[in-house]
Structure formats: C-alpha cells, structure tokens
Design a protein around this motif. Structure first.
Motif, PDB file in Angstrom:
ATOM      1  N   ALA A  47      34.664  43.425  40.908  1.00 43.75           N
ATOM      2  CA  ALA A  47      35.854  43.581  41.740  1.00 43.75           C
ATOM      3  C   ALA A  47      37.026  44.049  40.896  1.00 43.75           C
ATOM      4  CB  ALA A  47      36.204  42.245  42.421  1.00 43.75           C
ATOM      5  N   CYS A  48      38.067  44.515  41.584  1.00 47.79           N
ATOM      6  CA  CYS A  48      39.298  44.880  40.897  1.00 47.79           C
ATOM      7  C   CYS A  48      39.799  43.698  40.084  1.00 47.79           C
ATOM      8  CB  CYS A  48      40.374  45.271  41.906  1.00 47.79           C
ATOM      9  SG  CYS A  48      40.326  47.001  42.357  1.00 47.79           S
ATOM     10  N   ASN A  49      40.460  44.029  38.991  1.00 46.96           N
ATOM     11  CA  ASN A  49      41.058  43.011  38.122  1.00 46.96           C
ATOM     12  C   ASN A  49      40.007  42.151  37.442  1.00 46.96           C
ATOM     13  OD1 ASN A  49      43.454  42.190  36.951  1.00 46.96           O
ATOM     14  ND2 ASN A  49      43.790  40.536  38.410  1.00 46.96           N
ATOM     15  N   GLU A  50      38.772  42.661  37.376  1.00 52.21           N
ATOM     16  CA  GLU A  50      37.697  41.968  36.679  1.00 52.21           C
ATOM     17  C   GLU A  50      37.082  42.879  35.622  1.00 52.21           C
ATOM     18  OE1 GLU A  50      36.002  38.997  40.200  1.00 52.21           O
ATOM     19  OE2 GLU A  50      34.738  40.625  39.410  1.00 52.21           O
ATOM     20  N   LYS A  51      36.662  42.269  34.536  1.00 53.29           N
ATOM     21  CA  LYS A  51      35.945  42.973  33.482  1.00 53.29           C
ATOM     22  C   LYS A  51      34.571  42.331  33.331  1.00 53.29           C
ATOM     23  CE  LYS A  51      39.627  42.256  30.990  1.00 53.29           C
ATOM     24  NZ  LYS A  51      40.644  42.154  29.918  1.00 53.29           N
ATOM     25  N   HIS A  52      33.537  43.118  33.572  1.00 53.82           N
ATOM     26  CA  HIS A  52      32.161  42.675  33.434  1.00 53.82           C
ATOM     27  C   HIS A  52      31.533  43.379  32.244  1.00 53.82           C
ATOM     28  CE1 HIS A  52      31.401  40.739  37.521  1.00 53.82           C
ATOM     29  NE2 HIS A  52      32.647  41.214  37.597  1.00 53.82           N
ATOM     30  N   ALA A  53      30.679  42.671  31.549  1.00 53.21           N
ATOM     31  CA  ALA A  53      29.936  43.272  30.440  1.00 53.21           C
ATOM     32  C   ALA A  53      28.443  43.173  30.737  1.00 53.21           C
ATOM     33  CB  ALA A  53      30.250  42.568  29.122  1.00 53.21           C
ATOM     34  N   ILE A  54      27.746  44.303  30.579  1.00 52.47           N
ATOM     35  CA  ILE A  54      26.285  44.315  30.605  1.00 52.47           C
ATOM     36  C   ILE A  54      25.817  44.499  29.169  1.00 52.47           C
ATOM     37  CG2 ILE A  54      24.253  45.661  31.216  1.00 52.47           C
ATOM     38  CD1 ILE A  54      25.299  46.046  33.941  1.00 52.47           C
ATOM     39  N   MET A  55      25.063  43.536  28.660  1.00 51.88           N
ATOM     40  CA  MET A  55      24.564  43.576  27.296  1.00 51.88           C
ATOM     41  C   MET A  55      23.046  43.568  27.316  1.00 51.88           C
ATOM     42  SD  MET A  55      27.166  40.885  25.410  1.00 51.88           S
ATOM     43  CE  MET A  55      26.646  41.442  23.768  1.00 51.88           C
ATOM     44  N   ASN A  85      42.054  47.410  28.437  1.00 50.13           N
ATOM     45  CA  ASN A  85      42.788  46.224  28.871  1.00 50.13           C
ATOM     46  C   ASN A  85      44.032  46.583  29.672  1.00 50.13           C
ATOM     47  OD1 ASN A  85      41.052  44.302  27.722  1.00 50.13           O
ATOM     48  ND2 ASN A  85      42.054  44.461  25.726  1.00 50.13           N
ATOM     49  N   SER A  86      44.712  47.654  29.278  1.00 52.31           N
ATOM     50  CA  SER A  86      45.941  48.038  29.968  1.00 52.31           C
ATOM     51  C   SER A  86      45.674  48.636  31.342  1.00 52.31           C
ATOM     52  CB  SER A  86      46.745  49.027  29.115  1.00 52.31           C
ATOM     53  OG  SER A  86      46.074  50.271  28.996  1.00 52.31           O
ATOM     54  N   LEU A  87      44.488  49.207  31.536  1.00 50.25           N
ATOM     55  CA  LEU A  87      44.182  49.876  32.793  1.00 50.25           C
ATOM     56  C   LEU A  87      43.542  48.956  33.825  1.00 50.25           C
ATOM     57  CD1 LEU A  87      42.837  53.224  31.310  1.00 50.25           C
ATOM     58  CD2 LEU A  87      44.976  52.905  32.553  1.00 50.25           C
ATOM     59  N   VAL A  88      42.771  47.972  33.377  1.00 52.18           N
ATOM     60  CA  VAL A  88      42.140  47.051  34.323  1.00 52.18           C
ATOM     61  C   VAL A  88      43.214  46.144  34.917  1.00 52.18           C
ATOM     62  CG1 VAL A  88      40.546  45.117  34.575  1.00 52.18           C
ATOM     63  CG2 VAL A  88      39.899  47.100  33.199  1.00 52.18           C
ATOM     64  N   GLY A  89      43.225  46.060  36.234  1.00 47.07           N
ATOM     65  CA  GLY A  89      44.229  45.255  36.914  1.00 47.07           C
ATOM     66  C   GLY A  89      43.962  45.241  38.405  1.00 47.07           C
ATOM     67  N   PRO A  90      44.990  45.002  39.212  1.00 47.61           N
ATOM     68  CA  PRO A  90      44.794  44.898  40.665  1.00 47.61           C
ATOM     69  C   PRO A  90      44.194  46.138  41.304  1.00 47.61           C
ATOM     70  CG  PRO A  90      46.938  44.030  40.036  1.00 47.61           C
ATOM     71  CD  PRO A  90      46.371  44.677  38.810  1.00 47.61           C
ATOM     72  N   GLU A  91      44.306  47.302  40.633  1.00 46.72           N
ATOM     73  CA  GLU A  91      43.800  48.544  41.209  1.00 46.72           C
ATOM     74  C   GLU A  91      42.513  49.039  40.555  1.00 46.72           C
ATOM     75  OE1 GLU A  91      45.158  49.824  43.910  1.00 46.72           O
ATOM     76  OE2 GLU A  91      46.653  48.217  43.864  1.00 46.72           O
ATOM     77  N   MET A  92      42.007  48.313  39.566  1.00 48.24           N
ATOM     78  CA  MET A  92      40.811  48.798  38.868  1.00 48.24           C
ATOM     79  C   MET A  92      40.002  47.663  38.277  1.00 48.24           C
ATOM     80  SD  MET A  92      40.410  51.630  35.808  1.00 48.24           S
ATOM     81  CE  MET A  92      40.055  50.499  34.471  1.00 48.24           C
ATOM     82  N   GLY A  93      38.686  47.789  38.357  1.00 51.28           N
ATOM     83  CA  GLY A  93      37.765  46.898  37.670  1.00 51.28           C
ATOM     84  C   GLY A  93      36.932  47.701  36.692  1.00 51.28           C
ATOM     85  N   ALA A  94      36.287  47.016  35.765  1.00 59.17           N
ATOM     86  CA  ALA A  94      35.518  47.725  34.736  1.00 59.17           C
ATOM     87  C   ALA A  94      34.178  47.056  34.491  1.00 59.17           C
ATOM     88  CB  ALA A  94      36.307  47.800  33.426  1.00 59.17           C
ATOM     89  N   LEU A  95      33.167  47.896  34.273  1.00 62.10           N
ATOM     90  CA  LEU A  95      31.840  47.449  33.884  1.00 62.10           C
ATOM     91  C   LEU A  95      31.558  48.040  32.505  1.00 62.10           C
ATOM     92  CD1 LEU A  95      29.168  46.035  34.620  1.00 62.10           C
ATOM     93  CD2 LEU A  95      28.422  48.180  35.660  1.00 62.10           C
ATOM     94  N   VAL A  96      31.549  47.193  31.481  1.00 61.77           N
ATOM     95  CA  VAL A  96      31.404  47.624  30.101  1.00 61.77           C
ATOM     96  C   VAL A  96      29.958  47.408  29.667  1.00 61.77           C
ATOM     97  CG1 VAL A  96      32.193  47.299  27.730  1.00 61.77           C
ATOM     98  CG2 VAL A  96      33.803  47.022  29.628  1.00 61.77           C
ATOM     99  N   ILE A  97      29.259  48.498  29.332  1.00 59.05           N
ATOM    100  CA  ILE A  97      27.875  48.436  28.879  1.00 59.05           C
ATOM    101  C   ILE A  97      27.861  48.514  27.357  1.00 59.05           C
ATOM    102  CG2 ILE A  97      25.655  49.641  28.887  1.00 59.05           C
ATOM    103  CD1 ILE A  97      26.352  50.646  31.703  1.00 59.05           C
ATOM    104  N   THR A  98      27.187  47.588  26.708  1.00 60.06           N
ATOM    105  CA  THR A  98      27.208  47.565  25.258  1.00 60.06           C
ATOM    106  C   THR A  98      25.975  46.846  24.707  1.00 60.06           C
ATOM    107  OG1 THR A  98      28.523  46.975  23.314  1.00 60.06           O
ATOM    108  CG2 THR A  98      28.562  45.425  25.155  1.00 60.06           C
ATOM    109  N   HIS A  99      25.644  47.145  23.473  1.00 58.84           N
ATOM    110  CA  HIS A  99      24.609  46.397  22.760  1.00 58.84           C
ATOM    111  C   HIS A  99      25.194  45.166  22.087  1.00 58.84           C
ATOM    112  CE1 HIS A  99      21.456  49.378  23.134  1.00 58.84           C
ATOM    113  NE2 HIS A  99      22.210  50.315  22.604  1.00 58.84           N
ATOM    114  N   TYR A 100      26.430  45.320  21.620  1.00 56.46           N
ATOM    115  CA  TYR A 100      26.978  44.349  20.680  1.00 56.46           C
ATOM    116  C   TYR A 100      28.188  43.627  21.253  1.00 56.46           C
ATOM    117  CZ  TYR A 100      24.236  47.372  17.631  1.00 56.46           C
ATOM    118  OH  TYR A 100      23.216  48.114  17.082  1.00 56.46           O
ATOM    119  N   GLN A 101      28.489  42.499  20.647  1.00 54.19           N
ATOM    120  CA  GLN A 101      29.626  41.696  21.067  1.00 54.19           C
ATOM    121  C   GLN A 101      30.940  42.236  20.527  1.00 54.19           C
ATOM    122  OE1 GLN A 101      31.507  39.250  19.134  1.00 54.19           O
ATOM    123  NE2 GLN A 101      32.593  38.422  20.916  1.00 54.19           N
ATOM    124  N   ARG A 102      30.873  43.201  19.610  1.00 52.04           N
ATOM    125  CA  ARG A 102      32.055  43.629  18.863  1.00 52.04           C
ATOM    126  C   ARG A 102      33.212  44.044  19.759  1.00 52.04           C
ATOM    127  NH1 ARG A 102      32.761  48.807  14.904  1.00 52.04           N
ATOM    128  NH2 ARG A 102      32.027  49.824  16.804  1.00 52.04           N
TER     129      ARG A 102
END
Length: 300
Positions: free
Chosen positions: A69-77, A236-253
């Motif tokens: 959802a908007c204003n959420e950051k999800h990570a797929i590892m 971080n600056s772009l995710v907010g009430p109008e945007m959500g993000a799905l971050v795909i990564t191998h690492y925790q870095r």
C-alpha cells in the motif's frame, strides 16, 4: 483486511498456471521495448500467482500473496534463481513474457493484456537491476518524453506537454536532491554512466514520473556505500501517502538505509516467510539455507 480500503488496487492472481516464456528470437530489441519511458497504485495485491516459467532459465513464480500500500516499504529477499526478477517483469508487462493464465488487476481493472506503457499510465514503475544505455537519447529528452506521454494519457489522448520552464525547474531540483551531476542531463541515457550514476538516474526517473507503486529490482546491486546512501535517501523521500515501494534485494545492506515495514522471503517462486525488519537481519546473519530447497536453478 483493513488495508484493502484504498483508492487503487493491483491484483496478480491465477487459479491455474500463470505461464511466461522468454523468446530468444525477440532478443535485445524487445527487452528495450519493455523498458518503456513509462514504467511500472497506491496499492498492489499479488494473489496466488500460478507458475511463471522462463525458457532456459526455468525460473518460476509458483505462489504469491502480497499486499503493498501507499506509504509502505516492502522488501522481497531471496537467493539467486528464486524468481524475484521474473515476478517483477511479469508484473510490469515485459513483452518477452507471455501470460497464458491468470489475471493482473489494477483498481479492479484487468490489465493483463495491457502493455508496459499502459500499466505505467495507471501508476506502476519498475527500476531495473541492469539499466540499459540508449545512445542518441539524452536524459533530459527521455524524461520529458516520458512525462508528456503520461500527461497525454491523463488528458484523454490529447497532447498536454509539460511547460519547459516547469520541467526544467523540477528536473534540476530532483537532480540536486539525488546528487545527480547536472552534466548527465545532456548525456545519452546511461551511455558510459557508472553503476552509481545509472542507479541514481533510475531514482531520478521515479522522482519525475511520480508513480503510485515503485518496484525496485536489486537497485542496490553494484553500488558503493556513498551511492547506496544517496539512492536509499531518494527512495525514503519519495515513499509516502502517494507512493509505496517494493524493494527486491539479495542482501540486507540497502535495508540499513531503507527500513522496510515488511520483509518477505522469496524462495523457489514462493513467499516462504514474512516478518518485519528483524527478519532481514536474521537472513543477513544466517543466510537462506533454512528456506532453500536442494537446488534452485537459474538467475533471477
């Protein structure tokens, strides 16, 4: 769930197989076509995706149930070959992937047959792990064309170009925020760029196009620590009430700087574990062995 009350939804679902084949004959040209100037809504829902197969790589997405959802950051590892990038490309509508069963819904609309640009017009964005160079097209020209295409779609197909002074002001402000050197604006897109410059320009595109959901496919790959911090600060600056993000990564870095609300462990085409930021730290310390089957083929 109470998080279903939102303005737009994206569903990725299939009762049978969600089949996807990469044709080598289509090659590089169609791959670039998939990287349309209009990329991959306040809400993404990926429900029970059936198998997604890529010829030769034999990558498959076998089952996904995910809400962003908007204003959420999800990570797929997940490890190499788990199907993470396949999921991203299928969601984006990459032309080399043919979906034979299942549906992709956005805000109740079936977008399964829509092209990448049409999905982008509805608010989807995909940042690639390996951005391609486009000789002959400057960063400025590329961005202005992409913005104008979005504005045209929003205006019922009628031309509605962004005024040049407005575009220039916004572009320069975004470049300063993301520490993108001004001289890159007049260079051909990604042509001769360093890895860090390419990834910053990906985030610059995200800032200028203002998607509702951004899928970031291993954006941290190949970045040194300074570039990683800049890219993370941009996200971080772009995710907010109008945007959500799905971050795909191998690492925790990267997750040291982009703190996810939710972490999903993706192995062999499935989400096998979910949790909060602490799960990413556990994976960094212990690896994927506890979740990985005996063999996982290919790269993702």
């Amino acid at each position: 769930t109470d998080r279903l009350d939102t303005r737009c939804t994206l569903s990725f679902q299939g009762r049978g197989a969600l089949n996807c084949v990469i044709s080598l004959a289509r090659g590089f040209a169609e791959y670039l076509l998939g990287r349309s100037p209009l990329f991959l809504g306040c809400f993404a829902r990926l429900l029970g995706a059936g198998p997604v197969f890529a010829s030769l790589l034999q990558v498959s997405v076998k089952g996904v149930d995910l809400v962003v959802a908007c204003n959420e950051k999800h990570a797929i590892m997940g490890p190499n070959g788990s199907g993470k990038s396949t999921l991203a490309y299928a969601l984006m509508g990459h032309p080399a992937y043919e979906i034979t069963e299942g549906q992709i819904l956005f805000d109740g609309e079936d977008v399964t047959e829509l092209g990448a640009d049409e999905r982008a017009q509805r608010g989807l964005f995909l940042a690639f792990q390996y951005p391609h160079a486009i000789p002959g097209v400057t960063v400025t020209s590329f961005l202005r064309s992409a913005i104008n295409a979005l504005r045209k779609a929003a205006n019922g197909g009628e031309e509605n170009p962004v005024p040049i002074p407005e575009f220039r002001t916004e572009l320069l402000a975004a470049m300063e925020e993301l520490k993108v050197p001004r001289e890159l604006a007049s260079r051909y897109l990604n042509d001769g760029f360093s890895g860090g410059e390419k990834k910053r320009v990906e985030i610059l595109q995200m800032a200028m196009l203002k998607p509702k959901i951004a899928v970031l496919d291993e954006t941290d790959s190949g970045l040194d620590i300074d570039a990683l911090k800049i890219v993370a600060n941009g996200v971080n600056s772009l995710v907010g009430p109008e945007m959500g993000a799905l971050v795909i990564t191998h690492y925790q870095r990267i997750l040291n700087y982009v703190t996810p609300d939710y972490v999903h462990v993706f192995v062999d085409g499935r989400i096998v574990e979910e949790g909060g930021p602490e799960l990413a730290h556990k994976l960094e310390a212990e690896g994927y062995e506890a979740f990985t089957p005996a063999s996982v083929g290919g790269d993702a």
